[in-house]
Write a protein that holds these residues in place. Structure first.
Motif, short mmCIF file in Angstrom:
data_model
loop_
_atom_site.label_atom_id
_atom_site.label_comp_id
_atom_site.label_asym_id
_atom_site.label_seq_id
_atom_site.Cartn_x
_atom_site.Cartn_y
_atom_site.Cartn_z
N UNK A 198 0.81 -1.22 0.00
CA UNK A 198 0.00 0.00 0.00
C UNK A 198 0.85 1.27 0.00
N UNK A 199 1.93 1.26 0.76
CA UNK A 199 2.84 2.42 0.79
C UNK A 199 3.49 2.60 -0.58
N UNK A 200 3.87 1.50 -1.20
CA UNK A 200 4.47 1.54 -2.53
C UNK A 200 3.47 2.07 -3.55
N UNK A 201 2.23 1.58 -3.51
CA UNK A 201 1.21 2.03 -4.45
C UNK A 201 0.93 3.51 -4.30
N UNK A 202 0.93 3.98 -3.05
CA UNK A 202 0.73 5.41 -2.82
C UNK A 202 1.85 6.23 -3.44
N UNK A 203 3.09 5.71 -3.35
CA UNK A 203 4.23 6.41 -3.95
C UNK A 203 4.11 6.43 -5.47
N UNK A 204 3.61 5.34 -6.03
CA UNK A 204 3.41 5.28 -7.48
C UNK A 204 2.39 6.32 -7.92
N UNK A 205 1.27 6.38 -7.21
CA UNK A 205 0.24 7.37 -7.55
C UNK A 205 0.79 8.79 -7.43
N UNK A 206 1.60 9.00 -6.41
CA UNK A 206 2.18 10.32 -6.21
C UNK A 206 3.08 10.70 -7.38
N UNK A 207 3.91 9.76 -7.83
CA UNK A 207 4.81 10.05 -8.94
C UNK A 207 4.05 10.31 -10.23
N UNK A 208 3.02 9.52 -10.47
CA UNK A 208 2.24 9.71 -11.69
C UNK A 208 1.51 11.05 -11.66
N UNK A 225 9.90 5.43 -6.11
CA UNK A 225 8.93 4.43 -5.67
C UNK A 225 9.62 3.22 -5.04
N UNK A 226 10.78 2.86 -5.54
CA UNK A 226 11.51 1.74 -4.93
C UNK A 226 11.98 2.11 -3.52
N UNK A 227 12.39 3.36 -3.34
CA UNK A 227 12.84 3.81 -2.02
C UNK A 227 11.73 3.72 -0.99
N UNK A 228 10.47 3.83 -1.43
CA UNK A 228 9.35 3.77 -0.50
C UNK A 228 9.24 2.41 0.18
N UNK A 229 9.83 1.38 -0.42
CA UNK A 229 9.78 0.04 0.16
C UNK A 229 10.71 -0.11 1.35
N UNK A 230 11.71 0.76 1.42
CA UNK A 230 12.65 0.75 2.55
C UNK A 230 13.26 -0.64 2.77
N UNK A 231 13.77 -1.20 1.68
CA UNK A 231 14.29 -2.57 1.74
C UNK A 231 15.58 -2.67 0.95
N UNK A 232 16.46 -3.55 1.41
CA UNK A 232 17.67 -3.85 0.65
C UNK A 232 17.30 -4.77 -0.52
N UNK A 233 18.29 -5.05 -1.35
CA UNK A 233 18.10 -5.95 -2.49
C UNK A 233 16.94 -5.51 -3.36
N UNK A 234 16.74 -4.20 -3.45
CA UNK A 234 15.66 -3.65 -4.26
C UNK A 234 16.19 -2.39 -4.92
N UNK A 235 16.39 -2.43 -6.23
CA UNK A 235 16.92 -1.27 -6.92
C UNK A 235 17.00 -1.51 -8.40
N UNK A 236 17.26 -0.45 -9.14
CA UNK A 236 17.39 -0.55 -10.59
C UNK A 236 18.82 -0.22 -10.99
N UNK A 237 19.35 -0.98 -11.94
CA UNK A 237 20.74 -0.83 -12.36
C UNK A 237 20.79 -0.73 -13.88
N UNK A 238 21.52 0.27 -14.36
CA UNK A 238 21.57 0.54 -15.80
C UNK A 238 22.94 0.19 -16.38
N UNK A 239 22.98 -0.06 -17.70
CA UNK A 239 24.21 -0.55 -18.33
C UNK A 239 25.39 0.40 -18.35
N UNK A 240 25.24 1.60 -17.81
CA UNK A 240 26.38 2.51 -17.74
C UNK A 240 27.08 2.43 -16.38
#
Length: 416
Positions: A54-64, A85-100
């Protein structure tokens, strides 16, 4: 208050809460941006803790709702939205990584089975993960870039780059982890750096190689092995950069059984790694009860089947000890082995990698991790027995945590 009135109030409260509960359970709306929407979908479907959604979904709505986020959104806008939105989960092993980034390639190798169907497309022609680099990690701090890690035995190490060096430029241009070395494999680059605050910059030439992440870690573990002699006692040292490298622990076991560490009086094990991973029982190499044994054939050499270290051990930890390395540290501490350095990362969940439509990697924590019946290290970490601070800028290769670990081992060996 009579029963009838109490019942009316409870029914009213439930009626008021129902819209909130429905909103919490309702999937967030689509933004129209394929990368963002796929990241949201993967989290909703796979994140281990449903109570955080629910906290994550709220962050998604906020960003949109706070700015343009659609198929035509800029990469910068999408990057920021996903990170938020990923930061809203407040969890390790959760993130996005790009090819650069180097992290992208290292995690792609660690999670290669999870993305196995795309490996040949992502890393042609043979599907082997590799990137152009020199074996160095630099981190931003106070507006500057400082070398935080130099992989043992790497081109950067051979060129004399030290932890704490300020990186100013590569071939006259700003430093970028991947772009600075693209199309330069087999050549040398000039890295301009500053070793001391206020000092004149110096330039070092470094060979660029095509690095395979897990193989690079294995080579770094092997190259880190060293022996020092103090007061007639020999102290061994090894750095476990990760537990994810297939041959990493075997390298350490062979060195202790038959190699350079065989005759040392005590061991300093450096858990200040880059990534965790690996088997959950990895620490049994130092705290297990089963004896060392070998398989001896009629012809040929004996094979080391199991190694158990029986002499004194001191371990070094800091925020680089995470995931499997953090469990390793916890096991050592639980068995009375002193830990020197700083508190570990507090990042002990189980992650899985997924490919997003732009080929960036999304890591999602898919499982909780519990030690015994109720011990969780997530968000807490493991505290050192001997706290030692480390200041990165302009360290010039000095390592007070390693020095303190060696002193502690000297004390142990002296019977102190």
């Amino acid at each position: 208050m009579d029963i009838k009135t109490l019942g009316f109030l409870m029914a009213t409260a439930l009626h008021l809460l129902q819209p909130l509960a429905a909103m919490a359970d309702e999937a967030p709306p689509k933004s129209g941006n394929a990368v963002f929407d796929r990241a949201v979908e993967l989290v909703i479907d796979n994140f281990h803790d449903a109570s955080a959604l629910p906290r994550f979904s709220a962050a998604v709505r906020q960003e949109i709702g706070t700015g343009p986020l659609n198929a035509n959104s800029s990469e910068t806008r999408v990057d920021k939205a996903i990170d938020t939105v990923l930061a809203s989960l407040q969890a390790s092993h959760t993130g996005r990584f790009e090819p650069d980034t180097i992290a992208y390639f290292e995690l792609a190798d660690i999670f290669r089975f999870a993305i196995r169907n795309d490996m040949r497309r992502l890393f042609p022609p043979d599907g082997q993960v590799s990137y152009p680099g020199i074996g160095m990690i630099a981190e931003p701090l106070a507006g500057s870039l400082f070398v935080s890690d130099v992989y043992d035995g790497s081109p950067a190490a051979r060129a004399g780059i030290l932890t704490g060096d300020e990186i100013l430029s590569v071939d006259g241009a700003p430093y970028h982890e991947i772009a600075s070395f693209s199309d330069k494999v087999g050549r040398t680059v000039e890295i301009r750096l500053r070793r001391d605050a206020g000092a004149e910059p110096t330039t070092v030439k470094v060979a660029v190689e095509r690095l395979r992440p897990l193989r690079t870690f294995e080579q770094a573990i092997e190259a880190s092995v060293g022996v020092s002699e103090q007061n007639g006692k020999r102290i061994g040292y090894v750095r476990l950069w990760t537990l994810s490298a297939p041959d990493g622990l075997d390298i350490v076991a062979r060195e202790m059984a038959d190699g350079r560490l065989k005759d040392v009086d005590g061991m300093v094990v450096d858990l200040r790694g880059r990534w965790g991973g690996g088997p959950s029982d990895a620490a049994e190499l130092f705290v297990g009860d089963t004896p060392t044994f070998r398989l001896i054939p009629r012809k040929g050499e004996a094979t080391l089947a199991n190694m158990r270290w029986q002499k004194p051990v001191v371990a070094i930890i800091d925020e680089g000890a995470r995931s499997g390395l953090e469990l390793f540290a916890y096991a050592l501490k639980s068995n009375g082995i002193p830990l020197v350095g700083a508190r570990t990362a507090g990042a002990l969940l189980a992650g899985r990698a997924y490919l997003l439509p732009d080929d960036s990697l999304l890591e999602v924590a898919v499982s909780d991790a519990v030690i015994g019946d109720d011990v969780r290290l997530e968000g807490i970490g493991v505290a050192p027995d001997i706290p030692v601070a480390f200041s990165l800028p302009y360290a010039a290769g000095r390592d007070p945590q390693r020095d303190a670990a060696l002193r502690e081992m000297q004390r142990i060996l002296a019977g102190g």
